[in-house]
Motif scaffolding. Structure first.
Motif, PDB file in Angstrom:
ATOM      1  N   ALA A 105     -59.785  15.940   1.640  1.00 51.18           N
ATOM      2  CA  ALA A 105     -60.949  15.529   1.310  1.00 51.18           C
ATOM      3  C   ALA A 105     -61.342  15.223   2.455  1.00 51.18           C
TER       4      ALA A 105
ATOM      5  N   ASP B  84     -70.738  17.320   1.491  1.00 51.08           N
ATOM      6  CA  ASP B  84     -70.365  16.646   2.597  1.00 51.08           C
ATOM      7  C   ASP B  84     -72.069  15.849   3.222  1.00 51.08           C
TER       8      ASP B  84
ATOM      9  N   SER C 203     -67.960  19.000  -8.898  1.00 55.18           N
ATOM     10  CA  SER C 203     -69.241  18.928  -7.922  1.00 55.18           C
ATOM     11  C   SER C 203     -69.911  19.922  -7.091  1.00 55.18           C
TER      12      SER C 203
ATOM     13  N   ASN D 248     -66.310   7.927  -8.231  1.00 55.57           N
ATOM     14  CA  ASN D 248     -66.197   8.374  -9.345  1.00 55.57           C
ATOM     15  C   ASN D 248     -64.317   8.332  -8.544  1.00 55.57           C
TER      16      ASN D 248
ATOM     17  N   ALA E 167     -61.832  16.626  -3.087  1.00 50.70           N
ATOM     18  CA  ALA E 167     -63.055  16.563  -2.912  1.00 50.70           C
ATOM     19  C   ALA E 167     -63.900  17.991  -1.017  1.00 50.70           C
TER      20      ALA E 167
ATOM     21  N   LEU F 156     -62.916   9.495   2.431  1.00 48.73           N
ATOM     22  CA  LEU F 156     -62.449   9.305   1.012  1.00 48.73           C
ATOM     23  C   LEU F 156     -61.426   8.932   1.033  1.00 48.73           C
TER      24      LEU F 156
ATOM     25  N   SER G 252     -60.144  13.721  -8.394  1.00 48.49           N
ATOM     26  CA  SER G 252     -61.008  14.403  -8.378  1.00 48.49           C
ATOM     27  C   SER G 252     -62.342  15.120  -9.319  1.00 48.49           C
ATOM     28  N   LEU G 253     -63.917  14.581  -8.568  1.00 44.03           N
ATOM     29  CA  LEU G 253     -64.868  15.471  -9.234  1.00 44.03           C
ATOM     30  C   LEU G 253     -65.254  16.479  -9.980  1.00 44.03           C
TER      31      LEU G 253
ATOM     32  N   GLU H 104     -68.702  10.878  -4.740  1.00 48.06           N
ATOM     33  CA  GLU H 104     -67.756  10.520  -4.854  1.00 48.06           C
ATOM     34  C   GLU H 104     -66.676   8.992  -4.381  1.00 48.06           C
TER      35      GLU H 104
END
Length: 376
Positions: free
Chosen positions: A208, A169, A165, A181, A128, A212, A161-162, A178
């Motif tokens: 990330a 943050d 994106s 997802n 992320a 998360l 993972s997204l 996040e």
């Protein structure tokens, strides 16, 4: 162009020893599957290290006819590297260099295929955006780090993972998006397959924001047998070593006079308690977990991670005894990626305190609460 008809038995031996992949150093491309369509497609070339005719690349009047059909003188190559060593850059590809490449490749194939079938591991990736940085983790870049203990259970990653994106943050909806997802992807790609018995072991590669990563750890928990890989800066690797040198973890306890409790984790950097007081107020008891001279690349060995796991488990128990399991534990972390995941794995959803995880962001002026992890 070779004029020698290589016997089928020799071709088959070369195919086995090469694993059906280009033996040129750093290539390793499959020569029997199209890279785009994934359909079976023979694009293999058998190249001579010493040409089969004296006038060919690296040819020799005496050795060329002797080695023309010899397995030790043959390499399996893709079209690009076949042309490179025989046409475009003959001088740069000496006999000794090509023999080194062949030896390295065949020894690697031997090691991989010698691993017991029960040492398969599914590669789990998660990434992320971290500030303005977008990490890249792919099967090609991390699969090599499973050896020699494991080998990939499939030729791709289970990626949580997204994709693409643009949220950062510092953005208002980043954490909510996040988190939703991550949980949805985990349930769809991992949990269902695990209950069917299709996943025995996970090799985790993640990059990330810390909150998360902690949540990822709580999802994996101790239900899954796994190895957490960590991006070490120097030397550049995703593997922790087997060094048994200890790093002493220190726990600094508060006076225990307030109902609000926080955990300051100062491992990759130091967090001063005034930054926590700024968020939670003065009526807060702050535990600190730290080491001598915190810095961002101190995590090198598996033992460091194992000792951290034991320390955190004991600390969770101690804080719960003091404040009760219904009291939330506010966590302010400065810690390595692997330890953030391990912290989540150590947390027991049916027994431990709920967690409020904070994230440091200069744009927002310090620590802000990113996510809450509630107990069952």
């Amino acid at each position: 162009m070779s004029k020698t008809q290589i016997p089928a038995s020799v071709k088959n031996q070369l195919l086995v020893k090469s694993g059906g992949r280009c033996q040129y150093r750093g290539c390793n491309i499959s020569l029997y599957q199209d890279i785009v369509t994934k359909r079976d497609f023979n694009q293999a070339y058998i190249a001579h290290i010493i040409a089969d005719v004296p006038g060919g690349p690296r040819g020799d009047a005496k050795r060329s006819p002797l080695l023309a059909k010899d397995l030790s003188n043959l390499m399996l190559l893709c079209s690009t590297h076949h042309r490179l060593i025989d046409v475009a850059d003959v001088q740069g590809h000496t006999e000794s260099l090509l023999l080194e490449m062949k030896k390295e490749h065949e020894e690697r194939i031997e090691r991989v295929t010698d691993i017991s079938p029960n040492m398969q591991s599914h590669i789990l990736t998660y990434r992320a955006n971290v500030g303005n940085f977008t990490p890249e983790i792919s099967y090609k870049t991390v699969s090599q780090y499973l050896q020699p203990d494991y080998f990939p259970a499939m030729s791709d990653c289970i990626d949580l993972s997204l994709s693409n994106s643009i949220q950062r943050d510092k953005d208002a909806f980043f954490w909510q998006m996040e988190l939703a997802n991550l949980e949805a992807q985990f349930n769809r790609k991992l949990f269902q397959n695990f209950t069917k018995g299709e996943i025995k072991h996970l090799s985790i590669f993640a990059f990330a924001p810390i909150p998360l990563l902690v949540r990822l750890g709580t999802l994996v928990n101790d239900i899954y047998t796994c190895r957490i890989h960590h991006k070490v800066r120097y030397p550049d690797t995703w593997n922790l070593d087997d060094d048994k040198t200890e790093i002493k973890y220190k726990v600094i306890e508060p006076a225990k006079k307030n109902k609000t409790v926080a955990l300051n984790i100062s491992l990759s950097a130091s967090i001063t308690n005034d930054r926590i007081v700024k968020v939670l107020g003065h009526e807060c008891d702050i535990y600190t977990l730290t080491i001598d001279n915190p810095f961002n690349d101190y995590l090198k060995s598996k033992k460091h991670l194992e000792d951290f796991s034991i320390t955190v488990r004991q600390l969770f128990n101690q804080i719960k005894m003091e404040y009760g399991e219904t009291t939330p534990l506010h966590i302010f972390p400065a810690m390595p990626i692997a330890k953030a995941i391990e912290l989540g794995r150590v947390w027991m959803p049916k027994a431990d305190m709920m967690l409020h995880i904070y994230d440091q962001n200069t744009f927002t002026g310090g620590f802000t609460k990113a996510i809450e992890i509630i107990n069952a």
